[in-house]
Design an enzyme around this catalytic site. Structure first.
Site, PDB file in Angstrom:
ATOM      1  N   SER A  17      -4.963  -1.031   9.986  1.00 17.21           N
ATOM      2  CA  SER A  17      -4.175  -2.108   9.384  1.00 17.21           C
ATOM      3  C   SER A  17      -3.981  -3.292  10.336  1.00 17.21           C
ATOM      4  O   SER A  17      -3.912  -4.437   9.889  1.00 17.21           O
ATOM      5  CB  SER A  17      -2.834  -1.586   8.872  1.00 17.21           C
ATOM      6  N   LYS A  38       2.545   9.952  16.589  1.00 12.58           N
ATOM      7  CA  LYS A  38       1.943   8.934  15.714  1.00 12.58           C
ATOM      8  C   LYS A  38       1.850   7.593  16.447  1.00 12.58           C
ATOM      9  O   LYS A  38       0.883   6.846  16.267  1.00 12.58           O
ATOM     10  CB  LYS A  38       2.786   8.808  14.436  1.00 12.58           C
ATOM     11  N   ALA A  90       0.829  -1.209   0.000  1.00 10.28           N
ATOM     12  CA  ALA A  90       0.000   0.000   0.000  1.00 10.28           C
ATOM     13  C   ALA A  90       0.871   1.270   0.000  1.00 10.28           C
ATOM     14  O   ALA A  90       0.770   2.117  -0.895  1.00 10.28           O
ATOM     15  CB  ALA A  90      -0.923  -0.026   1.212  1.00 10.28           C
ATOM     16  N   ASN A 105      -1.371   5.234  17.033  1.00  5.61           N
ATOM     17  CA  ASN A 105      -1.390   3.833  16.615  1.00  5.61           C
ATOM     18  C   ASN A 105      -1.620   2.870  17.778  1.00  5.61           C
ATOM     19  O   ASN A 105      -2.156   1.777  17.579  1.00  5.61           O
ATOM     20  CB  ASN A 105      -0.072   3.470  15.918  1.00  5.61           C
ATOM     21  N   GLU A 148       1.752  -5.909  12.959  1.00  6.71           N
ATOM     22  CA  GLU A 148       2.912  -5.083  13.346  1.00  6.71           C
ATOM     23  C   GLU A 148       2.809  -4.696  14.823  1.00  6.71           C
ATOM     24  O   GLU A 148       3.057  -3.548  15.182  1.00  6.71           O
ATOM     25  CB  GLU A 148       2.912  -3.792  12.510  1.00  6.71           C
TER      26      GLU A 148
END
Ligand SMILES: NC(=O)c1ccc[n+]([C@@H]2O[C@H](COP(=O)([O-])OP(=O)(O)OC[C@H]3O[C@@H](n4cnc5c(N)ncnc54)[C@H](OP(=O)(O)O)[C@@H]3O)[C@@H](O)[C@H]2O)c1
Length: 290
Positions: free
Chosen positions: A244, A175, A11, A179, A256
């Site tokens: 994701s 960030k 992506a 996340n 991840e």
């Protein structure tokens, strides 16, 4: 003109290829594990067909000026197999991945002076037929160094906002705070709407608070109101938006989770800061890895 190799054309790598194509200036090579029949990138401003060369074996590549790594964080070792030939003439390596450990991850493979961590905000998916769909603006942030400025200049003439920032550490931890909350979606197997529930909101705030405490200890400047800002962002998303981590868990792919929550636990432990919620999320999701 620069010779640019993109290692990992999913992506994000696909979106970057499309943005570079739009500059009409560079010689781009797509380094992938399987041959790509074609690559079309659809952006809010229109579609672009990427005309780059595709190479599927590290032994086949030519030296580059820039290597842009866009694999998942856990694929660093495989990505680095491309470096000996790509970096034979001293290429710079930009690592476009989530997390705060870009340098540590690639330290065994490339000198620090040639390594550039990149934080990207770009909502994008790649479909199995090779189409990459970018659903919003692409924003990249890098350190405000000569290397960071050179990287940002590669995208001049494209719609990307590639920006050197004075305080990259804070940008990366900001960030990461965002996340960290995504683990709740992967744990509940529910998209963004689940964060609208009151108790889920409380959990999200507490997870961000742990990340803020660790990030501050690592030198990041993070506002007291960050948790509320992040929760508001999640709640403003369409209720069926899938992050994701959740997408990877639903598809039976590796997550991840180490780069997103495991790192908060590890860095917290090193600094004596408790991170019980991130530890629980990390442990439970790690146990679900295929
Ligand atoms: N997607 C987003 O909206 C988004 C937004 C912000 C940040 N990010 C971050 O950007 C990074 C990349 O994410 P992504 O969503 O683009 O992942 P992705 O769609 O899974 O793409 C990763 C690609 O890397 C390839 N790859 C893995 N090892 C390789 C190797 N040794 N050589 C060549 N290619 C290899 C994979 O190939 P195969 O197809 O063969 O598996 C896959 O196509 C992650 O850190 C992610 O967290 C993503």
């Amino acid at each position: 003109m620069a010779r640019i190799a993109i290692v990992g054309v999913g992506a994000i790598g696909g979106a970057i290829a499309g943005l570079l194509e739009m500059t009409e200036r560079h010689e781009v090579t797509l380094c992938t594990r399987r041959p790509m029949q074609q690559l079309t990138v659809t952006m809010p401003s229109g579609s672009v067909r990427v005309k780059a060369r595709n190479v599927t074996a590290p032994a086949e590549v030519e030296p580059a000026d820039w290597v842009i790594v866009a694999t998942k964080a856990y694929d660093a070792e495989g990505a680095a197999r491309w470096f000996p030939r790509l970096c034979a003439q001293g290429a710079q390596v930009a690592v476009v991945q989530n997390g705060v450990e870009h340098r540590e991850r690639f330290a065994p493979y490339v000198e620090q002076a040639r390594l550039l961590p990149v934080i990207i905000d770009c909502p994008v998916e790649r479909s199995p037929d090779g189409e990459v769909r970018v659903r919003g603006a692409a924003r990249m942030r890098v350190e405000d160094t000569p290397l960071g400025c050179d990287f940002a200049a590669l995208f001049a003439g494209s719609p990307a906002n590639a920006e050197p920032v004075a305080d990259f550490v804070s940008a990366a931890w900001w960030k990461l705070c965002l996340n960290s909350v995504g683990a709740l979606n992967a744990l509940t197997l529910k998209p963004a709407g689940v964060l609208r529930e009151e108790e889920m909101g409380r959990l999200a705030l507490a997870m961000v608070a742990e990340c803020v405490a660790v990030g501050r200890a690592e030198g990041a400047k993070l506002n007291d109101s960050l948790g509320e800002e992040i929760l508001a962002q999640y709640r403003a998303q369409p209720p069926d938006a899938v992050n994701s981590l959740l997408a990877d868990r639903l598809a039976g792919r590796r997550m991840e989770i180490d780069a997103r929550n495991g790192v908060i636990v590890r860095r917290g432990q090193k600094r004596g800061i408790p991170t019980p919620l991130n530890r629980m999320a990390f442990t439970l999701l790690e146990a679900q890895q295929p």
